[in-house]
Each structure stands twice: as C-alpha cells, then as structure tokens.
Write a protein that holds these residues in place. Structure first.
Motif, PDB file in Angstrom:
ATOM      1  N   GLN A 104       0.877  -1.166   0.000  1.00  0.00           N
ATOM      2  CA  GLN A 104       0.000   0.000   0.000  1.00  0.00           C
ATOM      3  C   GLN A 104       0.916   1.219   0.000  1.00  0.00           C
ATOM      4  OE1 GLN A 104      -2.223   0.857   3.626  1.00  0.00           O
ATOM      5  NE2 GLN A 104      -4.026   1.224   2.369  1.00  0.00           N
ATOM      6  N   SER A 105       0.656   2.171  -0.883  1.00  0.00           N
ATOM      7  CA  SER A 105       1.502   3.357  -0.972  1.00  0.00           C
ATOM      8  C   SER A 105       0.677   4.611  -0.719  1.00  0.00           C
ATOM      9  CB  SER A 105       2.146   3.469  -2.360  1.00  0.00           C
ATOM     10  OG  SER A 105       3.042   2.429  -2.584  1.00  0.00           O
ATOM     11  N   GLY A 106       1.202   5.479   0.113  1.00  0.00           N
ATOM     12  CA  GLY A 106       0.624   6.797   0.316  1.00  0.00           C
ATOM     13  C   GLY A 106       1.375   7.793  -0.543  1.00  0.00           C
ATOM     14  N   ILE A 107       0.648   8.742  -1.106  1.00  0.00           N
ATOM     15  CA  ILE A 107       1.247   9.776  -1.957  1.00  0.00           C
ATOM     16  C   ILE A 107       0.972  11.138  -1.317  1.00  0.00           C
ATOM     17  CG2 ILE A 107       1.311  10.839  -4.249  1.00  0.00           C
ATOM     18  CD1 ILE A 107       2.104   7.925  -4.402  1.00  0.00           C
ATOM     19  N   TRP A 108       2.018  11.956  -1.183  1.00  0.00           N
ATOM     20  CA  TRP A 108       1.906  13.318  -0.659  1.00  0.00           C
ATOM     21  C   TRP A 108       2.511  14.284  -1.659  1.00  0.00           C
ATOM     22  CZ3 TRP A 108       2.612   9.108   2.293  1.00  0.00           C
ATOM     23  CH2 TRP A 108       1.832   8.972   3.452  1.00  0.00           C
ATOM     24  N   ARG A 109       1.950  15.484  -1.715  1.00  0.00           N
ATOM     25  CA  ARG A 109       2.507  16.563  -2.532  1.00  0.00           C
ATOM     26  C   ARG A 109       3.291  17.490  -1.613  1.00  0.00           C
ATOM     27  NH1 ARG A 109      -1.812  20.137  -4.787  1.00  0.00           N
ATOM     28  NH2 ARG A 109      -1.661  21.006  -2.720  1.00  0.00           N
ATOM     29  N   LEU A 110       4.568  17.650  -1.878  1.00  0.00           N
ATOM     30  CA  LEU A 110       5.422  18.566  -1.136  1.00  0.00           C
ATOM     31  C   LEU A 110       5.553  19.840  -1.936  1.00  0.00           C
ATOM     32  CD1 LEU A 110       6.480  16.926   1.263  1.00  0.00           C
ATOM     33  CD2 LEU A 110       8.774  17.238   0.385  1.00  0.00           C
ATOM     34  N   SER A 111       5.239  20.962  -1.319  1.00  0.00           N
ATOM     35  CA  SER A 111       5.383  22.271  -1.957  1.00  0.00           C
ATOM     36  C   SER A 111       6.480  23.032  -1.220  1.00  0.00           C
ATOM     37  CB  SER A 111       4.073  23.062  -1.875  1.00  0.00           C
ATOM     38  OG  SER A 111       3.050  22.359  -2.546  1.00  0.00           O
ATOM     39  N   MET A 112       7.503  23.428  -1.951  1.00  0.00           N
ATOM     40  CA  MET A 112       8.649  24.105  -1.361  1.00  0.00           C
ATOM     41  C   MET A 112       8.444  25.611  -1.337  1.00  0.00           C
ATOM     42  SD  MET A 112       9.638  21.374  -0.971  1.00  0.00           S
ATOM     43  CE  MET A 112      10.568  19.964  -1.114  1.00  0.00           C
ATOM     44  N   ALA A 113       9.262  26.273  -0.541  1.00  0.00           N
ATOM     45  CA  ALA A 113       9.171  27.726  -0.394  1.00  0.00           C
ATOM     46  C   ALA A 113       9.375  28.439  -1.725  1.00  0.00           C
ATOM     47  CB  ALA A 113      10.198  28.207   0.630  1.00  0.00           C
ATOM     48  N   ASN A 114      10.173  27.854  -2.620  1.00  0.00           N
ATOM     49  CA  ASN A 114      10.446  28.498  -3.908  1.00  0.00           C
ATOM     50  C   ASN A 114       9.394  28.184  -4.979  1.00  0.00           C
ATOM     51  OD1 ASN A 114      10.965  25.858  -4.669  1.00  0.00           O
ATOM     52  ND2 ASN A 114      13.137  26.190  -5.097  1.00  0.00           N
ATOM     53  N   GLY A 115       8.326  27.461  -4.595  1.00  0.00           N
ATOM     54  CA  GLY A 115       7.259  27.132  -5.529  1.00  0.00           C
ATOM     55  C   GLY A 115       7.404  25.772  -6.188  1.00  0.00           C
ATOM     56  N   GLN A 116       8.558  25.148  -6.047  1.00  0.00           N
ATOM     57  CA  GLN A 116       8.778  23.816  -6.607  1.00  0.00           C
ATOM     58  C   GLN A 116       7.883  22.810  -5.893  1.00  0.00           C
ATOM     59  OE1 GLN A 116      12.795  22.416  -6.093  1.00  0.00           O
ATOM     60  NE2 GLN A 116      12.450  20.544  -7.240  1.00  0.00           N
ATOM     61  N   GLN A 117       7.376  21.813  -6.637  1.00  0.00           N
ATOM     62  CA  GLN A 117       6.551  20.758  -6.048  1.00  0.00           C
ATOM     63  C   GLN A 117       7.077  19.395  -6.473  1.00  0.00           C
ATOM     64  OE1 GLN A 117       2.494  21.475  -7.228  1.00  0.00           O
ATOM     65  NE2 GLN A 117       2.175  22.915  -5.566  1.00  0.00           N
ATOM     66  N   VAL A 118       7.021  18.449  -5.556  1.00  0.00           N
ATOM     67  CA  VAL A 118       7.372  17.063  -5.851  1.00  0.00           C
ATOM     68  C   VAL A 118       6.335  16.170  -5.178  1.00  0.00           C
ATOM     69  CG1 VAL A 118       9.863  17.461  -6.073  1.00  0.00           C
ATOM     70  CG2 VAL A 118       8.911  16.853  -3.846  1.00  0.00           C
ATOM     71  N   LEU A 119       6.268  14.946  -5.632  1.00  0.00           N
ATOM     72  CA  LEU A 119       5.421  13.952  -4.988  1.00  0.00           C
ATOM     73  C   LEU A 119       6.314  13.006  -4.205  1.00  0.00           C
ATOM     74  CD1 LEU A 119       2.920  13.055  -7.849  1.00  0.00           C
ATOM     75  CD2 LEU A 119       2.512  14.539  -5.874  1.00  0.00           C
ATOM     76  N   ILE A 120       5.845  12.611  -3.035  1.00  0.00           N
ATOM     77  CA  ILE A 120       6.542  11.633  -2.202  1.00  0.00           C
ATOM     78  C   ILE A 120       5.655  10.400  -2.117  1.00  0.00           C
ATOM     79  CG2 ILE A 120       7.440  11.089   0.095  1.00  0.00           C
ATOM     80  CD1 ILE A 120       9.047  13.303  -1.156  1.00  0.00           C
ATOM     81  N   GLN A 121       6.217   9.241  -2.403  1.00  0.00           N
ATOM     82  CA  GLN A 121       5.502   7.976  -2.282  1.00  0.00           C
ATOM     83  C   GLN A 121       6.164   7.164  -1.177  1.00  0.00           C
ATOM     84  OE1 GLN A 121       5.692   5.431  -5.732  1.00  0.00           O
ATOM     85  NE2 GLN A 121       4.350   3.899  -4.825  1.00  0.00           N
ATOM     86  N   VAL A 122       5.370   6.791  -0.174  1.00  0.00           N
ATOM     87  CA  VAL A 122       5.842   5.917   0.891  1.00  0.00           C
ATOM     88  C   VAL A 122       5.079   4.607   0.751  1.00  0.00           C
ATOM     89  CG1 VAL A 122       6.136   5.585   3.366  1.00  0.00           C
ATOM     90  CG2 VAL A 122       6.292   7.891   2.402  1.00  0.00           C
ATOM     91  N   THR A 123       5.825   3.516   0.586  1.00  0.00           N
ATOM     92  CA  THR A 123       5.215   2.212   0.391  1.00  0.00           C
ATOM     93  C   THR A 123       5.294   1.417   1.681  1.00  0.00           C
ATOM     94  OG1 THR A 123       5.857   2.261  -1.930  1.00  0.00           O
ATOM     95  CG2 THR A 123       5.273   0.110  -1.013  1.00  0.00           C
ATOM     96  N   PHE A 124       4.200   0.737   1.990  1.00  0.00           N
ATOM     97  CA  PHE A 124       4.102  -0.060   3.207  1.00  0.00           C
ATOM     98  C   PHE A 124       3.803  -1.510   2.850  1.00  0.00           C
ATOM     99  CE2 PHE A 124       2.641   4.227   4.077  1.00  0.00           C
ATOM    100  CZ  PHE A 124       3.414   4.578   5.173  1.00  0.00           C
ATOM    101  N   ALA A 125       4.366  -2.422   3.621  1.00  0.00           N
ATOM    102  CA  ALA A 125       4.040  -3.841   3.530  1.00  0.00           C
ATOM    103  C   ALA A 125       3.745  -4.288   4.957  1.00  0.00           C
ATOM    104  CB  ALA A 125       5.193  -4.638   2.937  1.00  0.00           C
TER     105      ALA A 125
END
Length: 135
Positions: A104-125
């Motif tokens: 099962q994976s959770g997905i989060w959107r990280l928004s940085m101070a400079n406006g850059q955005q990335v997605l973080i995926q954390v996978t669980f077993a």
C-alpha cells in the motif's frame, strides 16, 4: 468518495499544511492520510530534515532497513536538502493511497518555499515502511 473529492478540491485551493515546526500559524486546510500512514510519513520527513538514521529505519521492514547504511542515508538526506531546501519552509498534503497487492503506498505533494513541487511515495508492507520515493 464524492465527499473526499470535494475536501481535496477545496483544500487544493488553500495553502497546504504539514504539522511541523515549519508550518504557518495561520489556520489552513489539511488533508491527512488515513490510519497510521500520516504518522509514518511525518516520522520519515522528520528523519530527513534532522538527518536521523535511527528514526528513518524505525518501523521499517527488514529489506528497507538493510538497503541503506547510515552513511548512504546521510548522503541522500543531504542531497535532498540541497535540491529541495528541506531546511526551509515547505508544506505537505496527502493526495491518495494506492493498493498494489500486499503493498500500500501513500502519496503526498510537497510544496517548497520556492514554488517547486514534488510527490513523495511511501510504500508499506504489513504496516511497515518498505519504500520511499521522490517523484
């Protein structure tokens, strides 16, 4: 499902919030992951920000724990901080959960101070951290 979609839509128009020392004090809309998933994500991000290897591998499965040494974790955390500015203000908002068999994976959107955005995926077993990916 519709209620959840409306909450995400409404929150996506507001400034997101990550519950940490870098969060704004203003009242903001928060979307958090279900169950223990949000606590796991918060712990991993705290470990990255503070470059704490012991916290990073806490509640991880055996493969995740042995995949990285303390030195390689330190190098990864330093590299991510240089690229993303994790020591500066940033926010994270939960997006969704993906079910992939026993994983099962959770997905989060990280928004940085400079406006850059990335997605973080954390996978669980079986409720243990099995993977962490910056997308």
């Amino acid at each position: 499902m519709l209620k959840r979609a409306l909450i995400i839509l409404l929150c996506s128009t507001a400034a997101p919030l990550f519950q940490n020392a870098w969060a704004d004090s203003a009242k903001q809309c928060v979307v958090t992951a279900p169950g223990n998933t949000q606590k796991q994500f918060d712990r991993l991000m705290t470990a990255l920000v503070h470059q704490d290897f012991k916290l990073w591998i806490k509640n991880a499965d055996a493969q995740f724990t042995t995949a990285a040494s303390a030195q390689s974790f330190q190098e990864m955390a330093t590299s991510l901080d240089q690229k993303l500015g994790l020591q500066k203000h940033w926010t994270a908002n939960y997006v969704t959960t993906l079910n992939e068999g026993k994983y099962q994976s959770g997905i989060w959107r990280l928004s940085m101070a400079n406006g850059q955005q990335v997605l973080i995926q954390v996978t669980f077993a079986y409720n243990k951290v099995a993977g962490f990916h910056v997308l």
